[in-house]
Design a protein around this motif. Structure first.
Motif, PDB file in Angstrom:
ATOM      1  N   GLY A 280      13.463  -1.109  18.270  1.00 56.37           N
ATOM      2  CA  GLY A 280      12.094  -0.606  18.365  1.00 56.37           C
ATOM      3  C   GLY A 280      11.952   0.753  17.712  1.00 56.37           C
ATOM      4  N   ALA A 281      12.919   1.621  17.947  1.00 58.06           N
ATOM      5  CA  ALA A 281      12.887   2.948  17.320  1.00 58.06           C
ATOM      6  C   ALA A 281      13.041   2.842  15.807  1.00 58.06           C
ATOM      7  CB  ALA A 281      13.985   3.830  17.907  1.00 58.06           C
ATOM      8  N   LEU A 282      13.936   1.962  15.352  1.00 54.31           N
ATOM      9  CA  LEU A 282      14.123   1.772  13.916  1.00 54.31           C
ATOM     10  C   LEU A 282      12.844   1.235  13.273  1.00 54.31           C
ATOM     11  CD1 LEU A 282      15.816   1.684  11.334  1.00 54.31           C
ATOM     12  CD2 LEU A 282      16.697  -0.541  12.100  1.00 54.31           C
ATOM     13  N   GLY A 283      12.245   0.241  13.912  1.00 59.49           N
ATOM     14  CA  GLY A 283      10.986  -0.286  13.400  1.00 59.49           C
ATOM     15  C   GLY A 283       9.905   0.782  13.384  1.00 59.49           C
ATOM     16  N   GLY A 284       9.814   1.559  14.472  1.00 59.80           N
ATOM     17  CA  GLY A 284       8.846   2.657  14.510  1.00 59.80           C
ATOM     18  C   GLY A 284       9.085   3.655  13.397  1.00 59.80           C
ATOM     19  N   ALA A 285      10.365   3.914  13.089  1.00 58.24           N
ATOM     20  CA  ALA A 285      10.694   4.837  11.999  1.00 58.24           C
ATOM     21  C   ALA A 285      10.229   4.289  10.652  1.00 58.24           C
ATOM     22  CB  ALA A 285      12.195   5.116  11.972  1.00 58.24           C
ATOM     23  N   LEU A 286      10.420   2.990  10.446  1.00 60.87           N
ATOM     24  CA  LEU A 286       9.954   2.387   9.192  1.00 60.87           C
ATOM     25  C   LEU A 286       8.433   2.469   9.086  1.00 60.87           C
ATOM     26  CD1 LEU A 286      12.260  -0.767   9.036  1.00 60.87           C
ATOM     27  CD2 LEU A 286      12.421   1.311   7.651  1.00 60.87           C
ATOM     28  N   GLY A 287       7.751   2.115  10.168  1.00 62.06           N
ATOM     29  CA  GLY A 287       6.294   2.216  10.167  1.00 62.06           C
ATOM     30  C   GLY A 287       5.830   3.649  10.038  1.00 62.06           C
ATOM     31  N   GLY A 288       6.539   4.560  10.679  1.00 61.58           N
ATOM     32  CA  GLY A 288       6.201   5.982  10.589  1.00 61.58           C
ATOM     33  C   GLY A 288       6.386   6.525   9.194  1.00 61.58           C
ATOM     34  N   ALA A 289       7.441   6.070   8.515  1.00 59.56           N
ATOM     35  CA  ALA A 289       7.656   6.512   7.135  1.00 59.56           C
ATOM     36  C   ALA A 289       6.501   6.061   6.246  1.00 59.56           C
ATOM     37  CB  ALA A 289       8.988   5.969   6.613  1.00 59.56           C
ATOM     38  N   LEU A 290       6.024   4.859   6.482  1.00 56.57           N
ATOM     39  CA  LEU A 290       4.873   4.372   5.713  1.00 56.57           C
ATOM     40  C   LEU A 290       3.603   5.152   6.058  1.00 56.57           C
ATOM     41  CD1 LEU A 290       5.436   0.507   5.847  1.00 56.57           C
ATOM     42  CD2 LEU A 290       5.663   2.013   3.860  1.00 56.57           C
ATOM     43  N   ALA A 291       3.373   5.367   7.349  1.00 62.78           N
ATOM     44  CA  ALA A 291       2.166   6.075   7.775  1.00 62.78           C
ATOM     45  C   ALA A 291       2.180   7.539   7.342  1.00 62.78           C
ATOM     46  CB  ALA A 291       2.008   5.982   9.299  1.00 62.78           C
ATOM     47  N   ALA A 292       3.370   8.127   7.252  1.00 59.78           N
ATOM     48  CA  ALA A 292       3.487   9.548   6.891  1.00 59.78           C
ATOM     49  C   ALA A 292       3.605   9.758   5.383  1.00 59.78           C
ATOM     50  CB  ALA A 292       4.696  10.172   7.594  1.00 59.78           C
ATOM     51  N   ALA A 293       3.673   8.681   4.612  1.00 58.58           N
ATOM     52  CA  ALA A 293       3.791   8.811   3.165  1.00 58.58           C
ATOM     53  C   ALA A 293       2.571   9.561   2.615  1.00 58.58           C
ATOM     54  CB  ALA A 293       3.899   7.433   2.523  1.00 58.58           C
ATOM     55  N   PRO A 294       2.768  10.347   1.592  1.00 55.00           N
ATOM     56  CA  PRO A 294       1.644  11.134   1.050  1.00 55.00           C
ATOM     57  C   PRO A 294       0.421  10.287   0.700  1.00 55.00           C
ATOM     58  CG  PRO A 294       3.706  11.833   0.072  1.00 55.00           C
ATOM     59  CD  PRO A 294       4.016  10.616   0.895  1.00 55.00           C
ATOM     60  N   TRP A 295       0.607   9.117   0.145  1.00 56.90           N
ATOM     61  CA  TRP A 295      -0.527   8.269  -0.214  1.00 56.90           C
ATOM     62  C   TRP A 295      -1.263   7.735   0.994  1.00 56.90           C
ATOM     63  CZ3 TRP A 295       0.416   3.626   1.950  1.00 56.90           C
ATOM     64  CH2 TRP A 295       1.752   3.237   2.120  1.00 56.90           C
ATOM     65  N   ALA A 296      -0.603   7.676   2.155  1.00 58.78           N
ATOM     66  CA  ALA A 296      -1.244   7.183   3.379  1.00 58.78           C
ATOM     67  C   ALA A 296      -1.916   8.307   4.146  1.00 58.78           C
ATOM     68  CB  ALA A 296      -0.214   6.498   4.267  1.00 58.78           C
ATOM     69  N   GLN A 297      -1.698   9.545   3.743  1.00 54.71           N
ATOM     70  CA  GLN A 297      -2.210  10.686   4.473  1.00 54.71           C
ATOM     71  C   GLN A 297      -3.591  11.127   4.009  1.00 54.71           C
ATOM     72  OE1 GLN A 297      -0.789  12.734   7.148  1.00 54.71           O
ATOM     73  NE2 GLN A 297      -0.043  10.672   7.371  1.00 54.71           N
ATOM     74  N   ARG A 298      -4.164  10.427   3.051  1.00 57.40           N
ATOM     75  CA  ARG A 298      -5.511  10.818   2.617  1.00 57.40           C
ATOM     76  C   ARG A 298      -6.449  10.778   3.796  1.00 57.40           C
ATOM     77  NH1 ARG A 298      -5.672   6.615  -1.704  1.00 57.40           N
ATOM     78  NH2 ARG A 298      -3.578   6.948  -2.392  1.00 57.40           N
ATOM     79  N   ARG A 299      -7.208  11.804   3.900  1.00 57.78           N
ATOM     80  CA  ARG A 299      -8.101  11.909   5.065  1.00 57.78           C
ATOM     81  C   ARG A 299      -9.438  11.395   4.704  1.00 57.78           C
ATOM     82  NH1 ARG A 299      -3.938  15.231   5.814  1.00 57.78           N
ATOM     83  NH2 ARG A 299      -3.467  16.147   7.768  1.00 57.78           N
TER      84      ARG A 299
END
Length: 126
Positions: free
Chosen positions: A107-126
């Motif tokens: 679960g933590a590993l999966g959360g880390a993968l999803g978090g890496a995607l969510a925290a990617a610069p292209w995903a951070q556009r507000r």
């Protein structure tokens, strides 16, 4: 409806579907029959992907925070949701404590993968 509300609804629906799946022996048997020699590996891969989705959605909800925080929020979302499922499974399965801990790690590993995607610069556009 606002975008944030839609993201909350998506997270609740996805989490609910994963929770029901995790507690269903029938779904377990359909998705990874115990007759397959790699059924345990399949279940771990499925869980990592599922928790990546949870982590990504949780990270999206935290997108106004710094990227590092978005990542760790997603990791904690995956690990905590996995721990919740494992606590519930204690009452319906005969898994050992070791396997419950491995599942929380997935679960933590999966959360880390999803978090890496969510925290990617292209995903951070507000």
């Amino acid at each position: 409806m606002t975008r944030r509300l839609l993201e909350i609804i998506a997270l609740v629906l996805v989490a609910g579907a994963f929770l029901l799946s995790a507690l269903s022996g029938d779904i377990y048997e359909i998705t990874s029959p115990t007759t397959l020699p790699i059924h345990t590996l399949l279940r771990k891969v499925y869980s990592i992907v599922a928790f990546a989705a949870i982590g990504y959605l949780a990270g999206r909800l935290a997108r106004m925070r710094p990227r590092r925080e978005v990542f760790w929020i997603a990791v904690l979302a995956g690990a905590n949701f996995s721990a919740l499922i494992e606590i519930m499974q204690v009452f319906i399965s005969s898994e050992s404590l070791r396997w419950h801990l491995i599942d929380v790690g997935c679960g933590a590993l999966g959360g880390a993968l999803g978090g890496a995607l969510a925290a990617a610069p292209w995903a951070q556009r507000r």
